[in-house]
Design a protein around this motif. Structure first.
Motif: not given
Length: 601
Positions: A53, A55, A57, A107-109, A112-114, A116
């Protein structure tokens, strides 16, 4: 038989499609170590994702105090040809207040998609009393067993600078101030240093104390932690608090119970919690755009280049070129310099030798890049000067360093050592003088009279040729029988290749140097791919490897497994984790070679 083969391949395609479809599903799962949990107890919350990943959050943990986290761990496995990758972010939480709490998704990226995670529903039941964070009433603190240290005991974080450039070091010193005795202490939470490369300064085993007067009060002061930070990106960064608990001896005012109380006074042991104040650090971008040859250096640096041997250089024999970056600055964070070579020179990934010490709040010493290059032809060649730019802190400007060029006279070496793929030109075929010769245009004709079909020579030659043909048929048949047993043939070939290209990594196993082992393993696997698919080693970047594997007819799952494993090795070299042993990683690399040999065209 043909119908059966078609059905077999169709079944195989559907099976692989199902595997790829299943393996391609990215999931983020939240788990908790126990539920319900009592106040004063600790609980571990983990978030596990099966893909790399960009990112993460975390959610808010209402009802809990975060003691540590996010703590990151990574694992990768390859079992029976199937790889699995997991990255886990975990938090240690302290249950503070009774009640039922809904923890929202993390949440992870991914690309280009997030994505949950699942939410968590946690129940906190009554246990022991716990001091709560962000308490606004002094009375509530007084009623708790854990209290604030107040002005009797506290922590301070003291940064050497509050405004720096990217890559410019700063030192943060954490100091303890106390006017009371303490009989016990415990670390609750280390500060998060997100956005910084950091290295701890060893303070030794004995902590020296000194006295300092603040606002007319005398304190005993000790430095308990010192860390050097190198910011990695521009923007406002926060140095979070260091949080500790102490059991202190505090004087109490009450009716004396004995003559000793009258003389010495009364004391009680109280547990208090102290935290250093957070600090904002402003990280400035570079004043101008970095040059193309900038490799991340910040400080005061020098560059030199040398090579060995300097005499009796021959084609197909190795030459060692050493680039040395020396001086003071962020030496451990430099990228590899770019070295340009004449055509038909083969170059390998550099071996990095560091002699770097941490002193006066920065790194000093040198980093040496040891390149192995192999000339493939005789002649006179020139290695152009190597340039490298860095950001000089004293002038706040980019400076370019430049080495001298290297002139090489290469004599013709042993052509049997040649091992490079290229389209032969006429002069190259003359040099190789093996396997291929140009077809001559002037044929010598043989007259019919020169052949006597009734001679003993004719019958002897014909018989010898017939026997040779029979032996050739037998040899070819044996080879076909061996190749018909595809599993055995591929297994033997793959075992030899794995032993050859992973030899250096196996040698590093006994030396207990994980960094060198990971470097050798990565290099060996890329060398195998380079020779297997006839692509120059220096060209084997991620995209080239991916496209090469695709062109070879390998399925997407095998390609993904290979790329993921190489990326994982690269990650472990710079951010090592210990979930996997070196033996496990070597086994995975061997399995990859077996898998490619089995499935490539």
């Amino acid at each position: 038989m043909k119908q059966l083969t078609v059905k077999y391949y169709l079944a195989l395609i559907f099976t692989f499609s199902a595997i790829v479809s299943f393996a391609g599903e990215v999931t983020l799962k939240a788990t908790v170590s126990k539920n319900p949990v009592a106040t004063g107890e600790r609980v571990k919350v983990s978030y596990t994702v099966n893909s790399q990943i960009s990112q993460f959050i975390p959610p808010e943990f209402d009802g809990f105090q975060v003691l540590s986290g996010p703590n990151q761990s990574t694992s990768m496995r390859w079992v029976n040809g199937v790889s699995s990758y997991q990255m886990t972010y975990s938090y240690i939480l302290l249950a503070v207040k009774e009640g039922e709490y809904d923890i929202p998704p993390a949440k992870v990226k991914v690309g280009n998609e997030w994505l949950e995670s699942n939410p968590l529903h946690l129940v906190i039941v009554k246990g022991k009393d716990v001091a709560q964070q962000n308490t606004t009433s002094s009375g509530s603190n007084a009623d708790s067993k854990v209290k604030s240290g107040g002005k009797d005991i506290f922590l301070r974080a003291i940064p050497s600078k509050t405004s720096v450039y990217i890559g410019e070091p700063l030192t943060v010193t954490f100091q303890l101030y106390t006017r009371v005795n303490f009989v016990n202490n415990d670390l609750i939470k280390m500060p998060d240093l997100n956005g910084f490369w950091n290295e701890e300064i060893d303070l030794g085993e004995n902590t020296p104390w000194r006295e300092q007067v603040i606002d007319g009060k005398r304190y005993n002061v000790a430095t308990i932690r010192k860390v050097v930070l190198f910011p990695q990106s521009a923007g406002d960064k926060t140095i979070d608090p260091l949080i500790m608990s102490f059991v202190i001896q505090r004087r109490v005012h009450r009716q004396p119970q004995s003559i000793f109380d009258q003389f010495f006074g009364s004391y009680e042991e109280v547990e208090v919690k102290v935290a250093s104040q957070p600090y904002k650090i402003k990280v400035k971008p570079f004043p101008t755009q970095p040059p193309a040859d900038f490799i991340g250096g910040v400080g005061k640096l020098n560059l030199s280049m040398d090579y060995t041997p300097k005499e009796n250089l021959k084609s197909h024999e190795a030459i060692t070129v050493k680039l040395r970056v020396s001086g003071t600055g962020n030496l451990k964070l430099l990228d590899n310099p770019n070295i340009e070579l004449p055509g038909d020179f083969e170059i390998y990934e550099p071996k990095i030798n560091d002699r770097i010490t941490l002193a006066n709040g920065t790194y000093s010493g040198y980093r040496e890049y040891e390149y192995l290059i192999i000339p493939r032809h005789a002649g006179d060649f020139v290695i152009p000067p190597v340039t490298m730019s860095y950001f000089e802190l004293s002038s706040k400007k980019f400076k370019q360093l430049k080495t001298d060029s290297i002139k090489l006279h290469i004599e013709k070496g042993d052509e049997s050592q040649a091992n490079i793929a290229y389209t032969p030109q006429k002069e190259e075929i003359k040099q190789l003088a093996t396997d291929i010769e140009y077809i001559k245009n002037n044929f010598t004709t043989v007259s019919e009279k020169a052949l006597d079909f009734n001679s003993a020579l004719y019958f002897g030659t014909a018989g010898a040729l017939s026997l040779a043909y029979i032996f050739l048929l037998i040899f070819v048949k044996k080879q076909e029988d061996l190749k018909s047993n595809t599993a055995l043939f591929n297994q033997k070939r793959a075992a030899k290749l794995a032993s050859k290209y992973l030899k250096e990594a196996k040698a590093e196993l006994t030396k207990n140097d994980r960094a060198k082992f990971l470097e050798a393993l990565h290099k060996g696997l890329v060398q195998y791919l380079s020779k297997k698919f006839n692509v120059g080693f220096a060209e084997m970047d991620k995209e080239t490897i991916k496209q090469t594997l695709k062109n070879s007819g390998l399925d997407e799952e095998t390609i993904k497994q290979t790329i993921d494993f190489l990326e994982h090795l690269e990650y472990l070299r710079y951010a090592p984790v210990q979930e996997q042993t070196n033996e496990d990683l070597l086994t995975q690399a061997t399995d990859i070679i077996h898998h490619i040999e089995k499935n490539s065209k």
